[in-house]
Motif scaffolding. Structure first.
Motif, PDB file in Angstrom:
ATOM      1  N   HIS A  29      93.899  20.434  10.798  1.00 30.59           N
ATOM      2  CA  HIS A  29      93.690  19.322  11.630  1.00 30.59           C
ATOM      3  C   HIS A  29      94.655  19.433  12.823  1.00 30.59           C
ATOM      4  O   HIS A  29      94.737  18.381  13.610  1.00 30.59           O
ATOM      5  CB  HIS A  29      93.828  17.887  10.990  1.00 30.59           C
ATOM      6  CG  HIS A  29      93.095  17.868   9.713  1.00 30.59           C
ATOM      7  ND1 HIS A  29      91.665  17.798   9.835  1.00 30.59           N
ATOM      8  CD2 HIS A  29      93.400  17.894   8.382  1.00 30.59           C
ATOM      9  CE1 HIS A  29      90.871  17.700   8.622  1.00 30.59           C
ATOM     10  NE2 HIS A  29      91.993  17.765   7.843  1.00 30.59           N
ATOM     11  N   SER A  30      94.956  20.344  13.249  1.00 32.01           N
ATOM     12  CA  SER A  30      95.792  20.537  14.432  1.00 32.01           C
ATOM     13  C   SER A  30      94.792  20.537  15.567  1.00 32.01           C
ATOM     14  O   SER A  30      93.453  20.911  15.474  1.00 32.01           O
ATOM     15  CB  SER A  30      96.525  21.924  14.483  1.00 32.01           C
ATOM     16  OG  SER A  30      97.530  21.795  13.722  1.00 32.01           O
ATOM     17  N   ASN A  57      97.899  19.086   9.463  1.00 34.79           N
ATOM     18  CA  ASN A  57      97.810  18.907  10.792  1.00 34.79           C
ATOM     19  C   ASN A  57      99.017  19.661  11.286  1.00 34.79           C
ATOM     20  O   ASN A  57      99.362  20.684  10.707  1.00 34.79           O
ATOM     21  CB  ASN A  57      98.000  17.566  11.206  1.00 34.79           C
ATOM     22  CG  ASN A  57      99.179  16.824  10.513  1.00 34.79           C
ATOM     23  OD1 ASN A  57     100.433  17.558  10.453  1.00 34.79           O
ATOM     24  ND2 ASN A  57      99.234  15.623  10.562  1.00 34.79           N
TER      25      ASN A  57
END
Length: 75
Positions: A29-30, A57
């Motif tokens: 989710h970066s 993330n």
């Protein structure tokens, strides 16, 4: 390094000079540009691999990161 989709760069000459095994990590989710840059960096290093951490993330908790690093370092 920056968003390669909007003109950011990766220092290819410096990255390609890294001769030791390397693990380039990103969280799933970066931001997309970070994952793209990580993939590009890993492909430019002679002994690197890129791994995207599922469900994560940019800030990955130690309990998620430790097993991945342990596997890489033991490998």
């Amino acid at each position: 390094m920056g968003n390669v989709r909007s003109g950011g760069t990766v220092p290819a000459d410096l990255v390609a000079a890294v001769q030791v095994p390397a693990l380039v990590l990103n969280g799933e989710h970066s931001p997309t540009w970070m994952i793209d840059s990580g993939c590009l960096i890993a492909h430019q290093m002679p002994a690197a691999r890129h791994h995207v951490l599922p469900g994560q993330n940019h800030l990955v908790p130690p309990e998620v990161l430790a097993p991945v690093l342990t596997e890489f370092l033991d490998g």
